[in-house]
Design a protein around this motif. Structure first.
Motif, PDB file in Angstrom:
ATOM      1  N   VAL A   1      47.189 -22.475 -28.531  1.00 44.08           N
ATOM      2  CA  VAL A   1      48.029 -23.217 -29.476  1.00 44.08           C
ATOM      3  C   VAL A   1      49.510 -23.097 -29.102  1.00 44.08           C
ATOM      4  O   VAL A   1      50.275 -24.071 -29.193  1.00 44.08           O
ATOM      5  CB  VAL A   1      47.736 -22.769 -30.937  1.00 44.08           C
ATOM      6  N   LEU A   2      49.903 -21.932 -28.630  1.00 45.19           N
ATOM      7  CA  LEU A   2      51.305 -21.718 -28.267  1.00 45.19           C
ATOM      8  C   LEU A   2      51.594 -22.297 -26.884  1.00 45.19           C
ATOM      9  O   LEU A   2      52.625 -22.935 -26.654  1.00 45.19           O
ATOM     10  CB  LEU A   2      51.623 -20.220 -28.273  1.00 45.19           C
ATOM     11  N   SER A   3      50.654 -22.061 -25.968  1.00 48.02           N
ATOM     12  CA  SER A   3      50.852 -22.488 -24.593  1.00 48.02           C
ATOM     13  C   SER A   3      50.954 -24.010 -24.497  1.00 48.02           C
ATOM     14  O   SER A   3      51.856 -24.545 -23.832  1.00 48.02           O
ATOM     15  CB  SER A   3      49.668 -21.964 -23.766  1.00 48.02           C
ATOM     16  N   LEU A   4      50.045 -24.718 -25.165  1.00 46.79           N
ATOM     17  CA  LEU A   4      50.096 -26.187 -25.115  1.00 46.79           C
ATOM     18  C   LEU A   4      51.281 -26.728 -25.902  1.00 46.79           C
ATOM     19  O   LEU A   4      51.884 -27.732 -25.516  1.00 46.79           O
ATOM     20  CB  LEU A   4      48.785 -26.786 -25.636  1.00 46.79           C
TER      21      LEU A   4
ATOM     22  N   GLY B   1      50.662 -25.930 -33.882  1.00 51.72           N
ATOM     23  CA  GLY B   1      49.616 -26.934 -33.667  1.00 51.72           C
ATOM     24  C   GLY B   1      50.139 -28.348 -33.835  1.00 51.72           C
ATOM     25  O   GLY B   1      49.750 -29.260 -33.096  1.00 51.72           O
ATOM     26  N   ARG B   2      51.042 -28.521 -34.774  1.00 51.67           N
ATOM     27  CA  ARG B   2      51.642 -29.855 -34.999  1.00 51.67           C
ATOM     28  C   ARG B   2      52.402 -30.311 -33.754  1.00 51.67           C
ATOM     29  O   ARG B   2      52.499 -31.499 -33.477  1.00 51.67           O
ATOM     30  CB  ARG B   2      52.627 -29.812 -36.181  1.00 51.67           C
ATOM     31  N   MET B   3      52.956 -29.350 -33.024  1.00 58.74           N
ATOM     32  CA  MET B   3      53.696 -29.707 -31.802  1.00 58.74           C
ATOM     33  C   MET B   3      52.750 -30.188 -30.696  1.00 58.74           C
ATOM     34  O   MET B   3      53.189 -30.828 -29.744  1.00 58.74           O
ATOM     35  CB  MET B   3      54.510 -28.500 -31.301  1.00 58.74           C
ATOM     36  N   ILE B   4      51.469 -29.867 -30.818  1.00 63.22           N
ATOM     37  CA  ILE B   4      50.483 -30.408 -29.866  1.00 63.22           C
ATOM     38  C   ILE B   4      50.062 -31.805 -30.331  1.00 63.22           C
ATOM     39  O   ILE B   4      49.999 -32.749 -29.543  1.00 63.22           O
ATOM     40  CB  ILE B   4      49.238 -29.485 -29.778  1.00 63.22           C
ATOM     41  N   LEU B   5      49.811 -31.917 -31.631  1.00 70.12           N
ATOM     42  CA  LEU B   5      49.345 -33.196 -32.176  1.00 70.12           C
ATOM     43  C   LEU B   5      50.388 -34.306 -31.998  1.00 70.12           C
ATOM     44  O   LEU B   5      50.055 -35.454 -31.759  1.00 70.12           O
ATOM     45  CB  LEU B   5      49.011 -33.039 -33.668  1.00 70.12           C
ATOM     46  N   ASP B   6      51.632 -33.944 -32.157  1.00 68.13           N
ATOM     47  CA  ASP B   6      52.708 -34.931 -32.001  1.00 68.13           C
ATOM     48  C   ASP B   6      53.676 -34.378 -30.952  1.00 68.13           C
ATOM     49  O   ASP B   6      54.733 -33.858 -31.272  1.00 68.13           O
ATOM     50  CB  ASP B   6      53.413 -35.126 -33.354  1.00 68.13           C
ATOM     51  N   ASN B   7      53.254 -34.467 -29.673  1.00 72.94           N
ATOM     52  CA  ASN B   7      54.032 -33.777 -28.643  1.00 72.94           C
ATOM     53  C   ASN B   7      55.050 -34.689 -27.968  1.00 72.94           C
ATOM     54  O   ASN B   7      54.903 -35.916 -27.928  1.00 72.94           O
ATOM     55  CB  ASN B   7      53.104 -33.121 -27.621  1.00 72.94           C
TER      56      ASN B   7
ATOM     57  N   GLN C   1      45.421 -13.087 -45.727  1.00 74.94           N
ATOM     58  CA  GLN C   1      45.240 -14.310 -44.958  1.00 74.94           C
ATOM     59  C   GLN C   1      44.550 -13.955 -43.642  1.00 74.94           C
ATOM     60  O   GLN C   1      44.678 -12.842 -43.151  1.00 74.94           O
ATOM     61  CB  GLN C   1      46.593 -14.951 -44.657  1.00 74.94           C
ATOM     62  N   THR C   2      43.848 -14.897 -43.082  1.00 72.42           N
ATOM     63  CA  THR C   2      43.199 -14.646 -41.803  1.00 72.42           C
ATOM     64  C   THR C   2      43.647 -15.680 -40.785  1.00 72.42           C
ATOM     65  O   THR C   2      43.954 -16.797 -41.135  1.00 72.42           O
ATOM     66  CB  THR C   2      41.670 -14.731 -41.937  1.00 72.42           C
ATOM     67  N   CYS C   3      43.698 -15.272 -39.540  1.00 75.94           N
ATOM     68  CA  CYS C   3      44.123 -16.181 -38.471  1.00 75.94           C
ATOM     69  C   CYS C   3      43.134 -16.093 -37.322  1.00 75.94           C
ATOM     70  O   CYS C   3      42.786 -15.013 -36.896  1.00 75.94           O
ATOM     71  CB  CYS C   3      45.479 -15.752 -37.926  1.00 75.94           C
ATOM     72  N   HIS C   4      42.685 -17.226 -36.840  1.00 74.11           N
ATOM     73  CA  HIS C   4      41.726 -17.208 -35.733  1.00 74.11           C
ATOM     74  C   HIS C   4      42.133 -18.178 -34.636  1.00 74.11           C
ATOM     75  O   HIS C   4      41.751 -18.013 -33.505  1.00 74.11           O
ATOM     76  CB  HIS C   4      40.340 -17.615 -36.231  1.00 74.11           C
ATOM     77  N   ALA C   5      42.877 -19.226 -34.995  1.00 71.59           N
ATOM     78  CA  ALA C   5      43.168 -20.368 -34.121  1.00 71.59           C
ATOM     79  C   ALA C   5      41.899 -21.167 -33.849  1.00 71.59           C
ATOM     80  O   ALA C   5      41.907 -22.097 -33.077  1.00 71.59           O
ATOM     81  CB  ALA C   5      43.827 -19.947 -32.804  1.00 71.59           C
ATOM     82  N   TYR C   6      40.804 -20.793 -34.455  1.00 75.28           N
ATOM     83  CA  TYR C   6      39.556 -21.555 -34.424  1.00 75.28           C
ATOM     84  C   TYR C   6      39.063 -21.606 -35.853  1.00 75.28           C
ATOM     85  O   TYR C   6      39.380 -20.734 -36.641  1.00 75.28           O
ATOM     86  CB  TYR C   6      38.493 -20.863 -33.569  1.00 75.28           C
TER      87      TYR C   6
END
Lengths: 536, 75
Positions: free
Chosen positions: A237-240, A267-273, B21-26
């Motif tokens: 998510v960060l890399s892309l 993630g929004r920065m990937i969706l609207d890059n 809160q939980t974070c997974h990125a999936y």
């Protein structure tokens, strides 16, 4: 004598609403649990609507049989709870190995009959002449209300905070290109992301695999392979977000804080890059070949989206918790059992069909390869997918290498096809977004390591990537071994469009904890030190 | 008037806000939190059932108590 209650869903002791709440609960619970990864509520809302409709239809049909709303609602609620909790209980008993007379009994064979028995007992109870059924309705109304209020509160709380966070993120990402045009003949641009593809060094030292054949192939076709390239950030998510916006993400850390747990601003920065916006600005056709992962499945800015038969990630997660899932896997309902391998192969094929289409085109393709689940052997034969993705698979290292070898084969065929079929030699970036997790550190397998205390070898494995660029006509002295993804499209836009986008220093960041995506700390010097010591 | 529904809603909100809160990125099925929510709702449902059946429970206990008293009376 007291008159029986009349009217739709009127019980002996008042209105009945618990079946609708039990229908909504699984969706809102899943949404609340994953609220840090979900941007749009469209999919959860559609599933909520579908779930409510199912409850309504069930109520109407069963009422014709039972002629009593309290009893009908009781049966429907029981059915909904059993149907939606099945997969959760399967996961709960995952570690249990059960056998009868030495024969191993599958989890579904254990649980399915139990669920059927529970349902029959519930139906018998509802059908009996139990006088307190009105009071049971009152109790179930309360239970169901609590169930729904719990997750809805979480969703609303995150939504309020997010509206503020996104406003900060978007204020930092508005950045329009100057008016330039392509120098020379317009070329198609392909950005191929092979998720978790390890660096040559990691493959050699950790996996015992010599990948020189694939790298030689790339060099033979004119690619520059940046041997010492590292991901700027160690998570997709960060890399892309960084590579597709050609910038570092320090501003997210500054504005959202190191303890922010919300993946959506990145993630929004990937969706609207920005890269996609640039190409649209230059008149390119934007083709998006997504993955099953939430943030690259679809791109609303793209002219063409390809996502095959794969159910969206949220819908699939919900489907996996229902009683329908084991049946669907057994009989390949909706083609889901074979959807992943088919989708991956079709995506490679789709890529090879693109050259020569109305262009120029910018093509983004994200492959969850060699990323687990391991669904291919090295020859491309499909393997049964692991029914529990959280389980550490046996022989995972060998499966990873096998799937990587298959990814190599498909990538080589695809590249040859692109080169042969394209009227003008294309620009191709083949890159991984991150390296594989070192053993025992994958958050999907239940680990949440502190990366601050990770060893340099572990960082090297997680951040070392494949980075190969085919940039026809570009002066090769501009390319260097430690070229990192943040600079990939800076090179493309500055060299081919004359954009004023100088290269940034190649920095490598790690994050302190996997659940704090913006808790960055820099490890560039340490990684460079490792490289120097390796050479001597 | 404050009814059991209102108490249940307020209690649920407080519990929900105290959840980590939980974070997974999936997208994760969230089995743990699903089952915990079922347990919490079940517990509140049980409390509410006690309230609903309080008279019957009280009547049952009192009648049993009187029976014993009668049995232990003067011989």
């Amino acid at each position: 004598m007291k008159d029986p209650p009349s009217g739709f869903l009127c019980g002996h002791n008042g209105p009945i609403y618990h079946p609708f709440l039990f229908a909504v609960f699984p969706v809102v619970s899943l949404l609340a649990h994953n609220i840090n990864e979900i941007w749009s509520y469209r999919e959860p809302l559609m599933l909520t609507g579908l779930s409510l409709l199912s409850a309504f239809v069930l109520l109407a049909l069963l009422f014709l049989l039972l002629r009593d709303w309290d009893r009908t609602a009781l049966v429907v609620s029981l059915l909904l709870v059993l149907f939606h909790s099945y997969g959760h209980f399967i996961r709960l008993i995952w570690s249990v190995n059960f056998s009868i007379l030495g024969l191993s009994v599958g989890r579904n064979l254990m649980l399915f009959p139990l669920w059927v028995i529970a349902f029959i007992v519930g139906v018998c109870f509802a059908g009996s002449k139990h006088k307190q059924v009105g009071k049971i309705t009152q109790m179930l109304n309360i239970v169901a209300l609590v169930l729904v209020v719990l997750p809805v509160t979480k969703v609303v709380a995150r939504g309020v905070q997010r509206s503020r966070d996104l406003a900060i993120g978007e204020a930092n990402s508005v950045w329009f290109p100057e008016s330039h045009s392509f120098k020379g003949p317009p070329r198609d641009v392909y950005y191929i992301v092979l998720d978790r593809y390890a660096s040559e060094k990691t493959l050699r030292d950790v996996y015992g695999h010599d990948n020189s054949g694939f790298l030689s192939f790339l060099r033979d076709r004119g690619f520059y392979v940046a041997n010492d390239s590292y991901a700027n950030y160690p998570r997709t998510v960060l890399s892309l977000a960084s590579s597709l916006n050609m910038r570092y993400l320090g501003f997210l850390e500054d504005s959202l804080g190191r303890e922010c747990e919300d993946f959506v601003p990145a993630g929004r920065m990937i969706l609207d890059n920005l890269v996609g916006r640039y190409f649209k600005f230059y008149g390119y056709r934007h083709v998006h070949l997504g993955s099953s992962w939430y943030f690259t499945r679809r791109n609303e800015n793209a002219d063409v989206n390809f996502h095959g038969m794969m159910l969206p990630e949220f819908t699939r997660a919900l489907y996996r918790t229902t009683m329908l899932f084991p049946v669907g896997e057994k009989f390949n309902l909706l083609g889901q059992a074979s959807a992943r391998p088919t989708f991956i192969v079709n995506k490679f094929e789709e890529l090879t069909k693109l050259p020569g289409k109305r262009g120029p085109q910018f093509v983004f393709a994200h492959f969850l390869l060699p990323h687990h689940p391991y669904v291919f052997d090295r020859h491309g034969n499909t393997l049964p997918s692991s029914p529990n993705p959280t389980m550490v698979e046996s022989g995972a290292k060998q499966k990873y290498v096998d799937q990587l070898i298959f990814a190599n084969t498909m990538t080589m065929q695809m590249i040859d096809s692109l080169l042969v079929r394209s009227p003008v030699k294309p620009i191709v970036l083949v890159q991984s977004d991150e390296g594989p997790y070192p053993e025992g550190t994958d958050p999907q397998k239940g680990h949440f390591p502190s990366w601050k205390s990770a060893s340099l070898t572990q960082h090297m494995q997680k951040s070392g990537i494949l980075n190969a660029l085919l940039l026809p006509g570009v002066d090769s002295t501009l390319l260097y071994p430690s070229l990192s993804p943040v600079n990939g499209f800076r090179l493309v836009f500055s060299q081919y469009f004359g954009a004023d986008l100088p290269l940034l220093p190649d920095r490598i960041y790690a994050i302190e904890r996997d659940d704090y995506p913006y808790s960055f700390f820099e490890i560039t010097q340490e990684m460079e030190g490792m490289l120097v010591s390796d050479r001597f | 008037m404050i009814g059991p529904q209102h108490i249940a809603i307020v209690a649920s909100i407080l519990v929900a806000l105290s959840f980590p809160q939980t974070c997974h990125a999936y997208i994760d099925p969230g089995t743990g939190s699903y089952l915990i929510q079922l347990l919490i709702a079940g517990f509140l449902g049980a409390l509410f059932s006690v309230k609903l059946y309080w008279r019957s429970i009280k009547g049952f206990v009192v009648s049993r108590f009187h029976e014993r008293k009668g049995e232990a009376g003067p011989q």
